[in-house]
Design a protein around this motif. Structure first.
Motif, PDB file in Angstrom:
ATOM      1  N   LYS A 297       0.836  -1.210   0.000  1.00 38.36           N
ATOM      2  CA  LYS A 297       0.000   0.000   0.000  1.00 38.36           C
ATOM      3  C   LYS A 297       0.870   1.259   0.000  1.00 38.36           C
ATOM      4  O   LYS A 297       1.861   1.335   0.731  1.00 38.36           O
TER       5      LYS A 297
ATOM      6  N   ASN B 151      -4.374  -2.387   1.375  1.00 38.14           N
ATOM      7  CA  ASN B 151      -5.487  -2.079   2.280  1.00 38.14           C
ATOM      8  C   ASN B 151      -6.606  -1.286   1.628  1.00 38.14           C
ATOM      9  O   ASN B 151      -7.670  -1.161   2.203  1.00 38.14           O
TER      10      ASN B 151
ATOM     11  N   MET C 260      -7.287 -12.440  12.004  1.00 44.66           N
ATOM     12  CA  MET C 260      -6.286 -11.379  11.818  1.00 44.66           C
ATOM     13  C   MET C 260      -6.500 -10.323  12.885  1.00 44.66           C
ATOM     14  O   MET C 260      -7.635 -10.086  13.305  1.00 44.66           O
TER      15      MET C 260
ATOM     16  N   ILE D  90      -4.805  -6.313  14.400  1.00 45.22           N
ATOM     17  CA  ILE D  90      -3.846  -5.198  14.413  1.00 45.22           C
ATOM     18  C   ILE D  90      -3.869  -4.645  15.841  1.00 45.22           C
ATOM     19  O   ILE D  90      -4.798  -3.931  16.210  1.00 45.22           O
TER      20      ILE D  90
ATOM     21  N   MET E 122       3.756  -7.066  12.164  1.00 46.04           N
ATOM     22  CA  MET E 122       4.042  -6.074  11.143  1.00 46.04           C
ATOM     23  C   MET E 122       5.541  -5.729  11.227  1.00 46.04           C
ATOM     24  O   MET E 122       6.305  -6.476  11.837  1.00 46.04           O
TER      25      MET E 122
ATOM     26  N   ARG F 150       2.460  -9.586   8.028  1.00 46.17           N
ATOM     27  CA  ARG F 150       2.224  -8.497   7.071  1.00 46.17           C
ATOM     28  C   ARG F 150       3.262  -7.399   7.255  1.00 46.17           C
ATOM     29  O   ARG F 150       3.186  -6.629   8.194  1.00 46.17           O
ATOM     30  N   VAL F 151       4.226  -7.320   6.377  1.00 46.25           N
ATOM     31  CA  VAL F 151       5.324  -6.370   6.557  1.00 46.25           C
ATOM     32  C   VAL F 151       5.390  -5.376   5.394  1.00 46.25           C
ATOM     33  O   VAL F 151       5.510  -5.777   4.231  1.00 46.25           O
TER      34      VAL F 151
ATOM     35  N   THR G 268       6.787  -1.337   5.639  1.00 42.86           N
ATOM     36  CA  THR G 268       7.930  -0.418   5.615  1.00 42.86           C
ATOM     37  C   THR G 268       9.283  -1.119   5.787  1.00 42.86           C
ATOM     38  O   THR G 268      10.279  -0.656   5.229  1.00 42.86           O
TER      39      THR G 268
END
Ligand SMILES: *Cc1c(COP(=O)(O)O)cnc(C)c1O
Length: 221
Positions: free
Chosen positions: A35, A56, A162, A164, A194, A210-211, A213
């Motif tokens: 993204k 996303n 999932m 966050i 992440m 989920r990586v 940066t």
């Protein structure tokens, strides 16, 4: 470091974390979150044979992935951002995995659309483990009803959970809770971790990490 080097380094770190924690499962799947990254960077990842990506926003994903999927074989796309019911048709068409099922209405809409397209992306339920009002995801105490509706009543291809974690919280608690919930409902896939905590997530049994940066660098605003 190049994007290729980042992907290798993160994969090595994930393997090491799994080994130290004696996580018995297969090595977690690394989802490169593309993204708000520019196309050249995504192509760099594809050219070093990475094939699993997360987006996303549907609009952004539609602007580039249909074309990239024609140029590169074997791409697997995960939707990791919230999904509006009126965009479900596009999401079912484009994504291989939708990780953000979080409400009954969306489950019904997904069931109807999958039937219509005869296409069944894997589904994960997003759990709001920190019970943050502004965040997507079903509250932990609403999970059981949503699992029953999705898997048992609508026969959706539900395979995982999932989450966050809230920024600033120790993610350990959230990852542990998510794992417990997945086990209770016999869901094999666990999407957690992440850029800041992928090693920890791997050591706690993540199957999908989920990586963004840490692979691609800072996102464009
Ligand atoms: C952006 C995003 C990520 C990646 O975040 P990084 O900190 O850049 O690794 C992972 N998961 C979700 C749901 C995201 O929206």
């Amino acid at each position: 470091m190049t994007i290729a080097e980042n992907i290798v380094a993160i994969g090595t770190e994930i393997s090491r974390a799994c080994r130290y924690a004696m996580v018995p499962e297969a090595k977690p799947n690394l989802i490169a979150v593309s993204k708000r990254q520019n196309l050249e960077k995504i192509i760099e990842a594809l050219d070093c044979d990475h094939r699993c990506f997360g987006e996303n926003r549907l609009q952004e994903a539609l602007s580039r992935w249909p074309e990239l999927c024609e140029q590169y074989d074997g791409v697997s796309l995960h939707l990791i951002g919230s999904l509006q019911s009126n965009k479900v048709a596009d999401a079912v068409r484009l994504f291989d995995v939708i990780q953000t099922l979080d409400r009954p209405k969306l489950a019904h809409t997904l069931a109807a659309e999958m039937e219509k397209q005869a296409r069944r992306p894997d589904l994960y339920i997003q759990v709001n483990t920190g019970a943050e009002p502004q965040k997507g995801g079903v509250m932990p105490d609403g999970l059981e009803a949503l699992v029953t509706l999705s898997r048992d009543e609508l026969a959706l291809p539900l395979v995982g959970l999932m989450s966050i974690p809230p920024a600033g919280d120790d993610p350990t608690l959230h990852f542990s809770l998510l794992k417990k919930l997945a086990k209770r409902h016999e869901l094999p896939r666990l999407s957690m971790g992440m850029s800041g905590d992928y090693g920890l997530a791997a050591s706690l049994g993540a199957t999908d990490i989920r990586v963004g940066t840490a692979i691609f660098g800072e996102r464009e605003v």
